[in-house]
Design a protein around this motif. Structure first.
Motif, PDB file in Angstrom:
ATOM      1  N   ARG A  74       0.874  -1.174   0.000  1.00 13.99           N
ATOM      2  CA  ARG A  74       0.000   0.000   0.000  1.00 13.99           C
ATOM      3  C   ARG A  74       0.912   1.225   0.000  1.00 13.99           C
ATOM      4  O   ARG A  74       1.877   1.289   0.768  1.00 13.99           O
ATOM      5  N   VAL A  75       0.641   2.166  -0.887  1.00 11.16           N
ATOM      6  CA  VAL A  75       1.511   3.329  -1.033  1.00 11.16           C
ATOM      7  C   VAL A  75       0.666   4.592  -0.904  1.00 11.16           C
ATOM      8  O   VAL A  75      -0.344   4.744  -1.588  1.00 11.16           O
ATOM      9  N   GLU A  76       1.082   5.468   0.016  1.00 16.34           N
ATOM     10  CA  GLU A  76       0.326   6.715   0.204  1.00 16.34           C
ATOM     11  C   GLU A  76       1.280   7.894   0.285  1.00 16.34           C
ATOM     12  O   GLU A  76       2.406   7.755   0.765  1.00 16.34           O
ATOM     13  N   GLN A  77       0.828   9.041  -0.151  1.00 15.93           N
ATOM     14  CA  GLN A  77       1.595  10.265   0.071  1.00 15.93           C
ATOM     15  C   GLN A  77       1.087  10.864   1.376  1.00 15.93           C
ATOM     16  O   GLN A  77      -0.101  11.093   1.550  1.00 15.93           O
ATOM     17  N   ILE A  78       2.021  11.106   2.302  1.00 16.94           N
ATOM     18  CA  ILE A  78       1.617  11.570   3.626  1.00 16.94           C
ATOM     19  C   ILE A  78       1.196  13.034   3.544  1.00 16.94           C
ATOM     20  O   ILE A  78       1.981  13.891   3.129  1.00 16.94           O
ATOM     21  N   GLU A  79      -0.012  13.307   3.955  1.00 19.94           N
ATOM     22  CA  GLU A  79      -0.571  14.647   3.805  1.00 19.94           C
ATOM     23  C   GLU A  79       0.237  15.676   4.590  1.00 19.94           C
ATOM     24  O   GLU A  79       0.630  15.434   5.729  1.00 19.94           O
TER      25      GLU A  79
END
Ligand SMILES: [Zn+2]
Length: 432
Positions: free
Chosen positions: A390-395
């Motif tokens: 799972r890949v997310e851009q940290i807000e």
């Protein structure tokens, strides 16, 4: 596996029950835990080996002194030989081990402590000791704490680069002076070698060197794309440079390859540029800090410089929202510049050779925006889409990416650079 009910033990005191709270499951290490654990053991053992090596060296020196030998150099040589023979390693490796042990035990005990707690790897410890030994003694104390914090939080490759940047930053107070001094030694050296060939070296400021090299590369690439061209990029660069040096022109170039100027990104704190912050540091992409006086010159109108001020500056398109899938060139350039490399953990493939990934996929509603774009190399792009990660851009992180592995572990990848913080004023048009 033994469950709690199988454990034969004294009966519980009155009113209490043995056993785990309801729903509690004994944590079972998985395969990754076991590898991580062996890595920790290596670190602990490495620290212990350094202590013992240093103790061996001291014992040998003390013993020699008791017998009236005074030649430290000879004794150290003897220790090196002994260590090499005992460990079945080369004398060169033994010498390096002794030097590292000396540095860690005597000069950087804090680093050795962290290694002994498996807070860092042996590679981190040796890189750190080497870097600290390489700077002027007056800077070492200031570097130690932040450098150790980097070592504890970053994989070794990233750590090495960040450490170099940190060392540059700390030493930047003397940069202008050192640069002035080095500038005086600029020269061209001709070195004749065999096979009718020769090297022509130029020692010059790094900014000009990088700019010139980029220009040669850009022109060589245009030539390489012409039909029938068989020369390699290396050969083309050499030919273009030769033409420029000998005739001052590149007549052999097609018209679209002429007049190419290098683009180099220079980051300058806005206040320092105006002279308000004398301690501000200017850095050039791929080069490192440059004297502020040079940065002022470079930002003062010379074209071909992508100026990225660490201060709100309007004009860069940060998002085109859902209007288009492909980011406009300026946005793509900013995304790549921010990351510098593929944003998978530990990957060093340059962003220029990466694909730009919509972190939240376009077909799931992800916008084409700085906050949703990141460079990934082809291999890691595939892993992201098909590898159960799972890949997310940290807000709010300025582009940091959080990777969650199939086993549930988290790895945070920080982009190389910070982009300026942009704010939208009430009367500015909305970004999309
Ligand atoms: Zn990659």
């Amino acid at each position: 596996m033994t469950s709690f009910s199988d454990v034969d033990d004294d009966p519980p005191p009155d009113g209490e029950e043995w056993g785990a709270p309801e729903g509690w499951v004994c944590p079972v290490p998985d395969a990754v835990d076991l590898v991580v654990e062996s890595g920790a053991m290596l670190a602990v053992f490495a620290a212990e080996q350094y202590r013992r090596v240093e103790w061996m060296r001291r014992e040998a020196l003390a013993d020699a002194a008791r017998h009236g030998y005074q030649l430290t150099e000879v004794i150290e040589r003897s220790v090196r030989l002994e260590l090499a023979a005992a460990l079945s390693i080369t004398e060169y490796s033994a010498g390096a081990l002794i030097a590292q042990a000396d540095a860690l035990v005597n000069r950087y005990p804090a680093v050795l402590d962290v290694l002994g707690r498996a807070g860092i790897t042996q590679r981190h410890a040796t890189e750190l000791a080497t870097a600290l030994d390489g700077v002027e003694p007056e800077f070492r104390d200031r570097l130690l704490t932040p450098a150790l914090a980097l070592a504890e939080s970053l994989p070794v490759g990233t750590f090495r680069r960040k450490l170099r940047a940190l060392v540059d930053t700390v030493r930047a107070v003397t940069l202008t002076e050192r640069h002035e001094h080095a500038l005086g030694a600029r020269r061209v050296v001709l070195e004749t070698v065999e096979d009718g060939m020769a090297w022509l070296h130029q020692y010059l400021p790094a900014v000009e060197a990088h700019a010139g090299y980029s220009r040669l590369t850009a022109q060589a690439k245009i030539l390489a794309a012409r039909p029938g061209e068989t020369r390699t990029l290396d050969q083309l660069r050499a030919d273009v440079l030769g033409d420029l040096l000998i005739d001052g022109v590149t007549d052999t170039l097609p018209p679209d390859a002429r007049g190419i100027r290098a683009t180099v990104a220079v980051t300058v704190p806005a206040l320092a540029l105006q002279g308000a912050d004398p301690d501000g540091i200017a850095t050039v992409e791929g080069i490192g800090p440059i004297p502020m006086s040079r940065a002022r010159e470079l930002c003062g109108g010379a074209h071909g410089w992508m100026r990225v001020l660490t201060h709100p500056e309007t004009g860069i398109v940060l998002s085109v929202g859902r209007k288009r899938y492909r980011p406009p060139p300026q946005l793509a350039r900013l995304v790549r510049w921010r990351a510098e490399n593929c944003m998978a953990p530990g990957c060093r493939i340059p962003a220029a050779r990466c694909e730009l990934d919509h972190t939240l996929a376009w077909h799931h509603g992800g916008p084409t925006a700085l906050t949703n774009l990141t460079p990934l190399c082809t291999g890691h792009h595939t892993v992201k889409h098909h590898g159960r990660w799972r890949v997310e851009q940290i807000e709010g992180s300025g582009g940091a990416i959080l990777w969650t592995s199939p086993t549930g572990r988290h790895y945070r990848v920080q982009p190389e650079r910070h982009t300026p913080t942009f704010t939208t004023t009430a009367d500015a048009p909305p970004p999309f």
